[in-house]
Design a protein around this motif. Structure first.
Motif, PDB file in Angstrom:
ATOM      1  N   LEU A 129       0.828  -1.207   0.000  1.00 13.05           N
ATOM      2  CA  LEU A 129       0.000   0.000   0.000  1.00 13.05           C
ATOM      3  C   LEU A 129       0.863   1.258   0.000  1.00 13.05           C
ATOM      4  N   ILE A 130       1.937   1.225   0.807  1.00  3.23           N
ATOM      5  CA  ILE A 130       2.816   2.397   0.872  1.00  3.23           C
ATOM      6  C   ILE A 130       3.494   2.636  -0.477  1.00  3.23           C
ATOM      7  N   GLU A 131       3.935   1.541  -1.130  1.00  5.17           N
ATOM      8  CA  GLU A 131       4.598   1.686  -2.438  1.00  5.17           C
ATOM      9  C   GLU A 131       3.647   2.316  -3.455  1.00  5.17           C
ATOM     10  N   ILE A 132       2.374   1.906  -3.421  1.00 10.69           N
ATOM     11  CA  ILE A 132       1.403   2.482  -4.360  1.00 10.69           C
ATOM     12  C   ILE A 132       1.219   3.975  -4.081  1.00 10.69           C
ATOM     13  N   GLY A 133       1.106   4.319  -2.782  1.00 10.19           N
ATOM     14  CA  GLY A 133       0.967   5.725  -2.407  1.00 10.19           C
ATOM     15  C   GLY A 133       2.149   6.543  -2.903  1.00 10.19           C
ATOM     16  N   LEU A 134       3.371   6.009  -2.702  1.00  9.28           N
ATOM     17  CA  LEU A 134       4.574   6.724  -3.148  1.00  9.28           C
ATOM     18  C   LEU A 134       4.572   6.862  -4.671  1.00  9.28           C
ATOM     19  N   GLY A 135       4.117   5.806  -5.363  1.00 10.74           N
ATOM     20  CA  GLY A 135       4.085   5.843  -6.824  1.00 10.74           C
ATOM     21  C   GLY A 135       3.151   6.934  -7.326  1.00 10.74           C
ATOM     22  N   LEU A 136       1.992   7.048  -6.697  1.00 12.67           N
ATOM     23  CA  LEU A 136       1.031   8.067  -7.118  1.00 12.67           C
ATOM     24  C   LEU A 136       1.567   9.463  -6.821  1.00 12.67           C
ATOM     25  N   ALA A 137       2.175   9.610  -5.624  1.00 16.17           N
ATOM     26  CA  ALA A 137       2.761  10.908  -5.274  1.00 16.17           C
ATOM     27  C   ALA A 137       3.849  11.268  -6.281  1.00 16.17           C
ATOM     28  N   CYS A 138       4.600  10.260  -6.687  1.00 15.20           N
ATOM     29  CA  CYS A 138       5.687  10.460  -7.644  1.00 15.20           C
ATOM     30  C   CYS A 138       5.150  10.963  -8.986  1.00 15.20           C
ATOM     31  N   ALA A 139       3.963  10.448  -9.358  1.00 17.52           N
ATOM     32  CA  ALA A 139       3.372  10.885 -10.619  1.00 17.52           C
ATOM     33  C   ALA A 139       2.914  12.337 -10.538  1.00 17.52           C
ATOM     34  N   ILE A 140       2.560  12.787  -9.318  1.00 16.51           N
ATOM     35  CA  ILE A 140       2.113  14.169  -9.144  1.00 16.51           C
ATOM     36  C   ILE A 140       3.298  15.140  -9.272  1.00 16.51           C
ATOM     37  N   PHE A 141       4.479  14.696  -8.817  1.00 14.91           N
ATOM     38  CA  PHE A 141       5.661  15.558  -8.858  1.00 14.91           C
ATOM     39  C   PHE A 141       6.669  15.045  -9.881  1.00 14.91           C
ATOM     40  N   PRO A 142       6.471  15.349 -11.156  1.00 11.92           N
ATOM     41  CA  PRO A 142       7.404  14.838 -12.161  1.00 11.92           C
ATOM     42  C   PRO A 142       8.778  15.478 -11.961  1.00 11.92           C
ATOM     43  N   GLY A 143       9.806  14.717 -12.270  1.00  9.33           N
ATOM     44  CA  GLY A 143      11.154  15.249 -12.128  1.00  9.33           C
ATOM     45  C   GLY A 143      11.809  14.834 -10.822  1.00  9.33           C
ATOM     46  N   PHE A 144      10.993  14.353  -9.878  1.00 12.19           N
ATOM     47  CA  PHE A 144      11.569  13.898  -8.609  1.00 12.19           C
ATOM     48  C   PHE A 144      11.552  12.379  -8.500  1.00 12.19           C
ATOM     49  N   GLY A 145      11.506  11.730  -9.654  1.00  9.15           N
ATOM     50  CA  GLY A 145      11.438  10.272  -9.688  1.00  9.15           C
ATOM     51  C   GLY A 145      12.494   9.595  -8.848  1.00  9.15           C
ATOM     52  N   LEU A 146      13.730  10.117  -8.944  1.00  6.00           N
ATOM     53  CA  LEU A 146      14.832   9.470  -8.229  1.00  6.00           C
ATOM     54  C   LEU A 146      14.598   9.487  -6.720  1.00  6.00           C
ATOM     55  N   ILE A 147      14.100  10.630  -6.222  1.00  3.89           N
ATOM     56  CA  ILE A 147      13.841  10.757  -4.787  1.00  3.89           C
ATOM     57  C   ILE A 147      12.811   9.706  -4.345  1.00  3.89           C
ATOM     58  N   PHE A 148      11.695   9.642  -5.097  1.00  3.70           N
ATOM     59  CA  PHE A 148      10.641   8.698  -4.718  1.00  3.70           C
ATOM     60  C   PHE A 148      11.119   7.258  -4.866  1.00  3.70           C
ATOM     61  N   TRP A 149      11.903   7.021  -5.887  1.00  6.82           N
ATOM     62  CA  TRP A 149      12.445   5.690  -6.119  1.00  6.82           C
ATOM     63  C   TRP A 149      13.325   5.272  -4.930  1.00  6.82           C
ATOM     64  N   ALA A 150      14.173   6.210  -4.484  1.00  2.96           N
ATOM     65  CA  ALA A 150      15.057   5.910  -3.353  1.00  2.96           C
ATOM     66  C   ALA A 150      14.242   5.683  -2.088  1.00  2.96           C
ATOM     67  N   LEU A 151      13.158   6.474  -1.930  1.00  4.15           N
ATOM     68  CA  LEU A 151      12.284   6.289  -0.766  1.00  4.15           C
ATOM     69  C   LEU A 151      11.601   4.935  -0.812  1.00  4.15           C
ATOM     70  N   GLY A 152      10.978   4.635  -1.954  1.00  4.18           N
ATOM     71  CA  GLY A 152      10.162   3.422  -2.072  1.00  4.18           C
ATOM     72  C   GLY A 152      10.991   2.157  -2.047  1.00  4.18           C
ATOM     73  N   PHE A 153      12.020   2.100  -2.868  1.00  3.82           N
ATOM     74  CA  PHE A 153      12.792   0.855  -2.964  1.00  3.82           C
ATOM     75  C   PHE A 153      13.920   0.802  -1.946  1.00  3.82           C
ATOM     76  N   GLY A 154      14.440   1.966  -1.548  1.00  6.32           N
ATOM     77  CA  GLY A 154      15.538   1.982  -0.582  1.00  6.32           C
ATOM     78  C   GLY A 154      15.043   2.043   0.845  1.00  6.32           C
ATOM     79  N   VAL A 155      14.556   3.226   1.238  1.00  6.92           N
ATOM     80  CA  VAL A 155      14.207   3.461   2.640  1.00  6.92           C
ATOM     81  C   VAL A 155      13.102   2.511   3.112  1.00  6.92           C
ATOM     82  N   MET A 156      12.030   2.370   2.309  1.00  7.12           N
ATOM     83  CA  MET A 156      10.912   1.534   2.747  1.00  7.12           C
ATOM     84  C   MET A 156      11.326   0.073   2.959  1.00  7.12           C
TER      85      MET A 156
END
Lengths: 100, 207
Positions: free
Chosen positions: B166-193
């Motif tokens: 559920l958290i990964e989906i939330g991060l993915g949707l947030a990532c789609a809202i803020f284009p250009g910050f993909g790397l940050i969300f990717w690091a959050l979702g796959f790294g930190v989480m």
């Protein structure tokens, strides 16, 4: 050779109860809904078999609440485990004997 | 009286019920922590490729539509994936041995099948869109499809996997809202989480 029917258990003759016991023997504990899901039977049907197993002291019931909803868990008792094992032995012996 | 074939049916049903009811509990918390670490290291490498010496929130030196940059990014992602999968597999084998459970049982096969379908469809969709030049789609859809796969797979393993999904989906949707910050969300979702999830699982089940 001893009569294999001695090992067979009357309560476990019924295949639904046998299947319920096999799930409970393989797992530490199991909740009502998950059990119903893998068995694929109705609420009422499950409940009546669980009652029968409980009455015979093959299983114990742990009632609790999860997110304010009642959550019923079942565990196989020592008695249930040993009768289940004996029943299995009986089944195996029967099949072996009749294959000869 | 029952026939012999009835008794055989009984034995068969016992075997299937036992296999079907046991969940795959050989997933190790440690592999989550390590997968998170690899993902963070991968994100750092990507940062050096794309942004260095600027901050990851700021200006990019390279645009992803340069062929060589894209190739390097794919390589990094593949390395992270291969390292994570092999670590996960090796640690699961070790934990299965400790629990004296087989690594290949009904539950683990079901888990793999559950994970595979959403991941493969997501992966193919991303590759197809990437080939058409939709670079912005990669980071959010990786996260969303991964989350869906986790939720789908959670029925045959620990319940906590569902929340991670559920958290990964939330991060993915947030990532789609803020284009250009993909790397940050990717690091959050796959790294930190993964590291957070892995540590929770480690303290809950592995000690």
């Amino acid at each position: 050779m001893r009569n294999p029917f001695e090992n067979l258990d009357k309560v476990l003759e019924h295949s639904v109860r046998l299947q319920i016991m096999s799930v409970l023997v393989a797992n530490d504990s199991y909740d009502f809904n998950s059990l119903k899901e893998i068995m694929g039977i109705t609420d009422g049907n499950m409940a009546s078999h669980m009652k029968a197993l409980e009455r015979e002291k093959y299983i114990s019931v742990i009632k609790s609440f999860k997110d304010r909803k009642p959550n019923t868990k079942y565990k196989a008792t020592e008695r249930g485990r040993s009768i289940f094992k004996k029943h299995l032995d009986g089944l195996e012996q029967l099949i072996r004997q009749q294959k000869k | 009286m029952k026939e012999t074939s009835d008794y055989e049916k009984d034995l068969f049903s016992i075997r299937t019920m036992m296999e079907r009811s046991v969940k795959f509990l050989s997933l190790s918390g440690l592999s989550g922590i390590l997968a998170g670490t690899y993902a963070l290291l991968g994100s750092m490498v990507v940062y050096f490729i794309l942004y260095f010496p600027n901050s990851p929130f700021g200006f990019r030196f390279h645009y992803i539509d340069e062929k060589s940059t894209l190739l390097r990014l794919i390589l990094v992602a593949l390395f992270v994936l291969i390292f994570s999968l092999s670590t996960g597999y090796l640690l699961s084998v070790r934990k299965a041995k400790k629990l004296s459970m087989p690594i290949w049982n009904f539950a683990s096969k079901q888990l793999l099948a559950d994970l595979f379908i959403p991941l493969a469809s997501g992966g193919l969709l991303i590759i197809i869109l990437l080939a058409q030049g939709y670079y912005g789609i990669v980071a959010p859809s990786c996260l969303v499809f991964y989350g869906l796969a986790l939720i789908h797979g959670s029925r045959s393993t620990y319940e906590e996997v569902r929340y991670l999904g559920l958290i990964e989906i939330g991060l993915g949707l947030a990532c789609a809202i803020f284009p250009g910050f993909g790397l940050i969300f990717w690091a959050l979702g796959f790294g930190v989480m993964h590291m957070v999830y892995g540590s929770i699982m480690y303290f809950r089940y592995d000690r």
